[in-house]
Design an enzyme around this catalytic site. Sequence first.
Site, PDB file in Angstrom:
ATOM      1  N   ARG A 146       0.824  -1.213   0.000  1.00  0.00           N
ATOM      2  CA  ARG A 146       0.000   0.000   0.000  1.00  0.00           C
ATOM      3  C   ARG A 146       0.861   1.267   0.000  1.00  0.00           C
ATOM      4  NH1 ARG A 146      -3.726  -3.051  -1.942  1.00  0.00           N
ATOM      5  NH2 ARG A 146      -4.355  -4.719  -0.535  1.00  0.00           N
ATOM      6  N   ASN A 187       2.721  -7.649   7.871  1.00  0.00           N
ATOM      7  CA  ASN A 187       2.746  -8.972   7.238  1.00  0.00           C
ATOM      8  C   ASN A 187       4.214  -9.381   7.178  1.00  0.00           C
ATOM      9  OD1 ASN A 187      -0.048  -9.224   6.692  1.00  0.00           O
ATOM     10  ND2 ASN A 187       0.171  -7.885   4.901  1.00  0.00           N
ATOM     11  N   GLU A 271      -5.845 -12.205   7.889  1.00  0.00           N
ATOM     12  CA  GLU A 271      -5.539 -12.288   6.468  1.00  0.00           C
ATOM     13  C   GLU A 271      -4.418 -13.281   6.183  1.00  0.00           C
ATOM     14  OE1 GLU A 271      -4.989  -8.053   5.490  1.00  0.00           O
ATOM     15  OE2 GLU A 271      -7.148  -7.938   5.124  1.00  0.00           O
ATOM     16  N   ARG A 304      -2.472  -6.106  17.185  1.00  0.00           N
ATOM     17  CA  ARG A 304      -3.515  -5.516  16.324  1.00  0.00           C
ATOM     18  C   ARG A 304      -4.833  -6.283  16.410  1.00  0.00           C
ATOM     19  NH1 ARG A 304      -2.482  -5.287  10.803  1.00  0.00           N
ATOM     20  NH2 ARG A 304      -3.158  -3.162  10.442  1.00  0.00           N
ATOM     21  N   ARG A 321     -18.636  -8.891   9.053  1.00  0.00           N
ATOM     22  CA  ARG A 321     -17.227  -8.549   9.306  1.00  0.00           C
ATOM     23  C   ARG A 321     -17.082  -7.385  10.284  1.00  0.00           C
ATOM     24  NH1 ARG A 321     -12.608  -7.122   4.750  1.00  0.00           N
ATOM     25  NH2 ARG A 321     -11.372  -5.748   6.093  1.00  0.00           N
ATOM     26  N   ASP A 350     -12.198  -1.386   7.495  1.00  0.00           N
ATOM     27  CA  ASP A 350     -10.823  -1.258   7.033  1.00  0.00           C
ATOM     28  C   ASP A 350     -10.559   0.064   6.320  1.00  0.00           C
ATOM     29  OD1 ASP A 350      -8.250  -1.763   6.354  1.00  0.00           O
ATOM     30  OD2 ASP A 350      -8.670  -3.301   4.868  1.00  0.00           O
ATOM     31  N   GLU A 372      -5.383   3.200  15.446  1.00  0.00           N
ATOM     32  CA  GLU A 372      -4.589   3.078  14.213  1.00  0.00           C
ATOM     33  C   GLU A 372      -5.350   3.713  13.053  1.00  0.00           C
ATOM     34  OE1 GLU A 372      -3.203  -0.961  13.260  1.00  0.00           O
ATOM     35  OE2 GLU A 372      -3.178  -0.482  11.137  1.00  0.00           O
ATOM     36  N   GLU A 378      -4.649   4.165   0.859  1.00  0.00           N
ATOM     37  CA  GLU A 378      -5.085   2.932   0.192  1.00  0.00           C
ATOM     38  C   GLU A 378      -6.499   3.050  -0.388  1.00  0.00           C
ATOM     39  OE1 GLU A 378      -5.020  -0.538   2.707  1.00  0.00           O
ATOM     40  OE2 GLU A 378      -5.839  -1.828   1.138  1.00  0.00           O
ATOM     41  N   TRP A 526     -14.423 -11.584   1.114  1.00  0.00           N
ATOM     42  CA  TRP A 526     -13.860 -10.624   2.067  1.00  0.00           C
ATOM     43  C   TRP A 526     -14.860 -10.016   3.050  1.00  0.00           C
ATOM     44  CZ3 TRP A 526      -8.738 -10.543   2.511  1.00  0.00           C
ATOM     45  CH2 TRP A 526      -7.990 -11.065   1.450  1.00  0.00           C
TER      46      TRP A 526
HETATM   47  O1  GCW Z   1      -6.480  -3.001   4.390  1.00  0.00           O
HETATM   48  C1  GCW Z   1      -5.750  -4.130   4.494  1.00  0.00           C
HETATM   49  C2  GCW Z   1      -4.706  -3.984   3.447  1.00  0.00           C
HETATM   50  C3  GCW Z   1      -3.594  -4.948   3.633  1.00  0.00           C
HETATM   51  C4  GCW Z   1      -3.047  -4.781   5.048  1.00  0.00           C
HETATM   52  C5  GCW Z   1      -4.177  -5.020   6.045  1.00  0.00           C
HETATM   53  C6  GCW Z   1      -3.760  -4.809   7.487  1.00  0.00           C
HETATM   54  C7  GCW Z   1      -0.820  -5.037   5.870  1.00  0.00           C
HETATM   55  O2  GCW Z   1      -5.315  -4.135   2.197  1.00  0.00           O
HETATM   56  O3  GCW Z   1      -2.614  -4.645   2.664  1.00  0.00           O
HETATM   57  O4  GCW Z   1      -1.957  -5.625   5.309  1.00  0.00           O
HETATM   58  O5  GCW Z   1      -5.213  -4.129   5.776  1.00  0.00           O
HETATM   59  O6  GCW Z   1      -4.059  -3.765   8.021  1.00  0.00           O
HETATM   60  O7  GCW Z   1      -3.163  -5.688   8.076  1.00  0.00           O
END
Ligand code: GCW
Length: 663
Positions: A146, A187, A271, A304, A321, A350, A372, A378, A526
Amino acid sequence: MEKKNWSDLWLSYGKVTELGGARVLALDGLNAESRIIKSAVAELKRGLKGLADIELVTDGTVANSGEKITLIREPSIPKEGYEVVSSGGELKIKASDDNGILYGVFALLRHLAMGQSLESLNEKSSPSNPIRMMDHWDDMDGKIERGYSGDSFFFENDEIIVSDRIVDYARFMASIGINAVAINNVNVRGAATFLITDRFFSKVKEIQDIFADYGITLYLTINFASPIEIGGLETCDPLDEKVITWWKDKSKEIFEKLPGVGGYLVKADSEGRPGPFTYGRTQADGANMLADAVKPYDGIVIWRCFVYNCTQDWRDYKTDRARAGYDYFMEFDGAYRDNVILQIKNGPMDFQVREPVSPLLGGLKRTNQMLEVQIAQEYTGHQIDLFYLIPMYKEVLNFHTYCNEDCDTVADIISGKAMGNKNAGFAAVINTGNDYNWTGNDLAAVNLYGFGRLAYDTSLSAETIAREWVRLTFSMDRNSEDILVEMLLDSGKIYEKYTAPLGIGWMVTPHYHYGPSVDGYEYSRWGTYHRADHHAIGVDRTDKGTGYAQQYYKKNAEMYNDPDTCPEELLLFFHRVPYTRKLKSGKTLIQHIYDTHFDGAEEAKELAAKWDSIKNAVPSDVYERVAERFKLQIENANEWRDQINSYFYRKSDIPDEKGRKIY
Ligand code: GCW
């Protein structure tokens, strides 16, 4: 020094003519007694020279003018706070600790750069939030997840690069009050897993030292499966003795090799990342195990809460979700160790353009919390489209959760005030890369600057912050400055108008997340559905639907539960609504969708025109880079307008009252 191929952002220290001619000032007080004070003094010299042609002498010789700047330790000033006071030819910077002195110096330079004279300075400030953190999503191959402004300036080809650019980065961060940073993506894969091994310790230490010079604590983002991937164990079950011992030993090694490191930042069970769920354990089991391992070194675990089922069946109307964070984390409120901080995204989904505030914030009453947000754009235009994010953050911070009688806003919670805790704070997913201007779009630097300023002082207004940034970055006439500030303040609303309507979110190109694709996520795994048919659109999250609205305290739960009291900008987040529903404006929902999309695309054009009108007030390279992006923004806005309007016209078969072109 390598050749500098990056800009100075808001620290260019260009001469401010109003400040008058050359002078000599003496520095008194804490000269160079610690690494941070050394940085502060060096910055003070550099800034005074550039801004006002003032020579700062530090060798004890008295300046001919008799004027001086004195650095003073004043124990009564709150942690990391400062006072900058001038009287009778003496300017005093007071603080109880080194970070406070450093921030005082930057405050002084900021005021000078804004055109204030040394003689009139008088400011007191102290941080709203204990931890003020930047989270990088930089991968070790050099790419940034991102990222919209080039590649990483920390990593390349699975190696760490140490450069002068990082020194400037640390200066920028300190100048806005940032005191914590994580440099690797949450990640954690491949080489990044080994950042906590001898393969990388010495280089990590070099970077850590650069940050330490500016009062910034490094945190490491770790792979929960490290015991398997590094340690050769067969499990990473947080209750397994071997795993517990492995993390204890590893933490001892980490804190010995990297003294002063802050602790860990963890994305687990999210994820596809490994985590405690694999072993039938809870998030609290995972977080507490790590917290115990770092406890002897005063380490912190930032865990997180972005945990949800990302393999949902779109046919499933029960799973929501939005509920996930609360459902997974609330039942352990009070069970997390006191060196665990739960890091919670501002909304339950998100980082969408419009979401309600996560009900976990303040829902949790006996758990440390950190907010956060994402300054990497993004879902907000990829640093192509203009989107000043600070107004959105202000709304989040000012939101009343009703977790207490008074002292119940999100700002109160993340400052530690609401619950009387010291481990709390505010973090942002950062928007930088190795582009010359750091943020791709030069104007996106306002979000970088603004986040830091806001994290330090949540009472600052979005307008104050925008004006500061404009004045520090460019030297323009007052009229141009007003135009740019206005553009910034309007930008978020404009983007919101031409993208997904009334809080429904998504409708973006899958994975990439720029540009429209109304059904792109509709039949996916998703959990991000709008459920539009020919009558209605939206997700029923009331007590008759998924029950998400009931995760809030009563007052908010009732407000959201009723479509008449639900804030209209969130109507489709909480309610399933027919296209013919009358909104407060008297318009139907469908007409509102058409109008906002036609208006939004028009207003995007006006933004571009305003930028052209101040062309001569900005450097030509900046003008060009931004103008190029406005062209793309106009195309993007048109595409959104036409796809959204056509989609809903085709679904509803209700024409636009104004008969505009819909396809
Ligand atoms: O929004 C999503 C993003 C992912 C990201 C995830 C997160 C780092 O598309 O790219 O991964 O959130 O916050 O963990």
